[in-house]
Design a protein around this motif. Structure first.
Motif, PDB file in Angstrom:
ATOM      1  N   ASP A 138      -2.684   3.608  12.948  1.00 24.51           N
ATOM      2  CA  ASP A 138      -1.821   2.516  13.415  1.00 24.51           C
ATOM      3  C   ASP A 138      -0.786   2.099  12.371  1.00 24.51           C
ATOM      4  O   ASP A 138      -0.032   1.156  12.572  1.00 24.51           O
ATOM      5  CB  ASP A 138      -2.648   1.306  13.856  1.00 24.51           C
ATOM      6  N   GLY A 139      -0.742   2.806  11.245  1.00 16.97           N
ATOM      7  CA  GLY A 139       0.219   2.509  10.199  1.00 16.97           C
ATOM      8  C   GLY A 139      -0.211   1.412   9.242  1.00 16.97           C
ATOM      9  O   GLY A 139       0.519   1.062   8.333  1.00 16.97           O
ATOM     10  N   GLU A 140      -1.393   0.872   9.445  1.00 22.40           N
ATOM     11  CA  GLU A 140      -1.907  -0.175   8.575  1.00 22.40           C
ATOM     12  C   GLU A 140      -2.911   0.435   7.583  1.00 22.40           C
ATOM     13  O   GLU A 140      -3.145   1.632   7.587  1.00 22.40           O
ATOM     14  CB  GLU A 140      -2.547  -1.295   9.395  1.00 22.40           C
ATOM     15  N   PHE A 141      -3.495  -0.391   6.741  1.00 25.64           N
ATOM     16  CA  PHE A 141      -4.331   0.088   5.639  1.00 25.64           C
ATOM     17  C   PHE A 141      -5.653  -0.670   5.564  1.00 25.64           C
ATOM     18  O   PHE A 141      -6.220  -0.830   4.491  1.00 25.64           O
ATOM     19  CB  PHE A 141      -3.567  -0.078   4.321  1.00 25.64           C
ATOM     20  N   ARG A 142      -6.168  -1.117   6.700  1.00 23.32           N
ATOM     21  CA  ARG A 142      -7.360  -1.970   6.697  1.00 23.32           C
ATOM     22  C   ARG A 142      -8.573  -1.297   6.054  1.00 23.32           C
ATOM     23  O   ARG A 142      -9.260  -1.919   5.247  1.00 23.32           O
ATOM     24  CB  ARG A 142      -7.688  -2.402   8.128  1.00 23.32           C
ATOM     25  N   VAL A 165      -4.329  -4.370  -5.610  1.00 21.73           N
ATOM     26  CA  VAL A 165      -4.110  -3.072  -4.947  1.00 21.73           C
ATOM     27  C   VAL A 165      -3.254  -2.177  -5.828  1.00 21.73           C
ATOM     28  O   VAL A 165      -3.566  -1.000  -6.031  1.00 21.73           O
ATOM     29  CB  VAL A 165      -3.462  -3.263  -3.559  1.00 21.73           C
ATOM     30  N   ARG A 166      -2.160  -2.730  -6.378  1.00 19.48           N
ATOM     31  CA  ARG A 166      -1.289  -1.920  -7.244  1.00 19.48           C
ATOM     32  C   ARG A 166      -2.030  -1.445  -8.487  1.00 19.48           C
ATOM     33  O   ARG A 166      -1.905  -0.293  -8.899  1.00 19.48           O
ATOM     34  CB  ARG A 166      -0.044  -2.718  -7.626  1.00 19.48           C
ATOM     35  N   ALA A 167      -2.842  -2.314  -9.088  1.00 20.85           N
ATOM     36  CA  ALA A 167      -3.594  -1.941 -10.292  1.00 20.85           C
ATOM     37  C   ALA A 167      -4.624  -0.868  -9.974  1.00 20.85           C
ATOM     38  O   ALA A 167      -4.785   0.090 -10.747  1.00 20.85           O
ATOM     39  CB  ALA A 167      -4.271  -3.173 -10.886  1.00 20.85           C
ATOM     40  N   GLU A 168      -5.323  -1.003  -8.864  1.00 21.37           N
ATOM     41  CA  GLU A 168      -6.338  -0.019  -8.479  1.00 21.37           C
ATOM     42  C   GLU A 168      -5.698   1.329  -8.174  1.00 21.37           C
ATOM     43  O   GLU A 168      -6.210   2.371  -8.576  1.00 21.37           O
ATOM     44  CB  GLU A 168      -7.120  -0.524  -7.268  1.00 21.37           C
ATOM     45  N   ALA A 169      -4.559   1.316  -7.487  1.00 18.21           N
ATOM     46  CA  ALA A 169      -3.864   2.560  -7.178  1.00 18.21           C
ATOM     47  C   ALA A 169      -3.384   3.243  -8.455  1.00 18.21           C
ATOM     48  O   ALA A 169      -3.510   4.461  -8.604  1.00 18.21           O
ATOM     49  CB  ALA A 169      -2.688   2.288  -6.240  1.00 18.21           C
ATOM     50  N   ALA A 170      -2.867   2.467  -9.407  1.00 18.41           N
ATOM     51  CA  ALA A 170      -2.415   3.038 -10.680  1.00 18.41           C
ATOM     52  C   ALA A 170      -3.596   3.625 -11.447  1.00 18.41           C
ATOM     53  O   ALA A 170      -3.490   4.714 -12.029  1.00 18.41           O
ATOM     54  CB  ALA A 170      -1.723   1.964 -11.502  1.00 18.41           C
ATOM     55  N   LYS A 171      -4.714   2.933 -11.443  1.00 19.53           N
ATOM     56  CA  LYS A 171      -5.920   3.428 -12.133  1.00 19.53           C
ATOM     57  C   LYS A 171      -6.371   4.751 -11.516  1.00 19.53           C
ATOM     58  O   LYS A 171      -6.681   5.701 -12.223  1.00 19.53           O
ATOM     59  CB  LYS A 171      -7.035   2.392 -12.043  1.00 19.53           C
ATOM     60  N   ASN A 172      -6.374   4.817 -10.188  1.00 13.23           N
ATOM     61  CA  ASN A 172      -6.803   6.042  -9.499  1.00 13.23           C
ATOM     62  C   ASN A 172      -5.846   7.197  -9.764  1.00 13.23           C
ATOM     63  O   ASN A 172      -6.268   8.334  -9.906  1.00 13.23           O
ATOM     64  CB  ASN A 172      -6.937   5.796  -7.998  1.00 13.23           C
ATOM     65  N   GLN A 173      -4.559   6.914  -9.843  1.00 12.18           N
ATOM     66  CA  GLN A 173      -3.570   7.969 -10.126  1.00 12.18           C
ATOM     67  C   GLN A 173      -3.729   8.490 -11.544  1.00 12.18           C
ATOM     68  O   GLN A 173      -3.551   9.673 -11.807  1.00 12.18           O
ATOM     69  CB  GLN A 173      -2.157   7.464  -9.885  1.00 12.18           C
ATOM     70  N   ALA A 196       0.822  -1.214   0.000  1.00 15.12           N
ATOM     71  CA  ALA A 196       0.000   0.000   0.000  1.00 15.12           C
ATOM     72  C   ALA A 196       0.857   1.265   0.000  1.00 15.12           C
ATOM     73  O   ALA A 196       0.531   2.230  -0.694  1.00 15.12           O
ATOM     74  CB  ALA A 196      -0.947  -0.019   1.194  1.00 15.12           C
ATOM     75  N   GLU A 197       1.946   1.266   0.764  1.00 11.40           N
ATOM     76  CA  GLU A 197       2.824   2.441   0.762  1.00 11.40           C
ATOM     77  C   GLU A 197       3.414   2.668  -0.617  1.00 11.40           C
ATOM     78  O   GLU A 197       3.450   3.786  -1.119  1.00 11.40           O
ATOM     79  CB  GLU A 197       3.944   2.274   1.790  1.00 11.40           C
ATOM     80  N   TYR A 198       3.873   1.603  -1.253  1.00  9.31           N
ATOM     81  CA  TYR A 198       4.457   1.726  -2.586  1.00  9.31           C
ATOM     82  C   TYR A 198       3.408   2.188  -3.599  1.00  9.31           C
ATOM     83  O   TYR A 198       3.716   2.926  -4.526  1.00  9.31           O
ATOM     84  CB  TYR A 198       5.081   0.393  -3.013  1.00  9.31           C
ATOM     85  N   ALA A 199       2.160   1.778  -3.393  1.00 14.36           N
ATOM     86  CA  ALA A 199       1.070   2.170  -4.289  1.00 14.36           C
ATOM     87  C   ALA A 199       0.574   3.586  -3.999  1.00 14.36           C
ATOM     88  O   ALA A 199      -0.271   4.102  -4.717  1.00 14.36           O
ATOM     89  CB  ALA A 199      -0.085   1.181  -4.180  1.00 14.36           C
ATOM     90  N   GLY A 200       1.072   4.206  -2.925  1.00 21.73           N
ATOM     91  CA  GLY A 200       0.698   5.583  -2.613  1.00 21.73           C
ATOM     92  C   GLY A 200      -0.609   5.715  -1.855  1.00 21.73           C
ATOM     93  O   GLY A 200      -1.208   6.794  -1.842  1.00 21.73           O
ATOM     94  N   LEU A 201      -1.061   4.654  -1.191  1.00 24.78           N
ATOM     95  CA  LEU A 201      -2.300   4.723  -0.422  1.00 24.78           C
ATOM     96  C   LEU A 201      -2.052   5.363   0.942  1.00 24.78           C
ATOM     97  O   LEU A 201      -0.936   5.377   1.438  1.00 24.78           O
ATOM     98  CB  LEU A 201      -2.893   3.322  -0.253  1.00 24.78           C
TER      99      LEU A 201
END
Length: 101
Positions: free
Chosen positions: A50-54, A90-98, A40-45
């Motif tokens: 708590d540092g998590e992405f739930r 997750v990576r694909a969705e983040a790229a699509k959103n960007q 998630a961090e690499y994907a820019g989310l």
């Protein structure tokens, strides 16, 4: 109790402007599960307090597991784990959103 042991791989680009990427994963029942935080961090989310992405994973419809993990004699967590297939989602969705911005 035995907790899954963390393994790590590092990806270093030939382009020095791109920082190295660390991907940590554990194996559970023969299936690799990545620490969602790394993906998630690499994907820019955006992380939660708590540092998590739930919440972000739930919003994307990505199933996750919380687990304690073991690394170099230390047990920590719970951390959020996702399968390799879901990490790709997750990576694909983040790229699509960007790309929509």
């Amino acid at each position: 109790m035995e907790h899954p042991r963390i393994n790590a791989m590092f990806i270093v680009s030939h382009d020095e402007t791109i920082p190295p990427m660390r991907l940590r994963f554990v194996e559970i029942d023969g299936v690799s599960h990545f620490l969602a935080k790394d993906i998630a961090e690499y994907a820019g989310l955006q992380a939660e307090e708590d540092g998590e992405f739930r919440s972000m994973l739930a919003a994307l419809g990505v199933p996750f597991t919380d687990s304690l993990v073991h690394d170099r004699g230390n047990t920590f967590g719970p951390v959020t784990l996702i399968t390799e297939h879901d990490a790709q989602r997750v990576r694909a969705e983040a790229a699509k959103n960007q790309n929509q911005r």
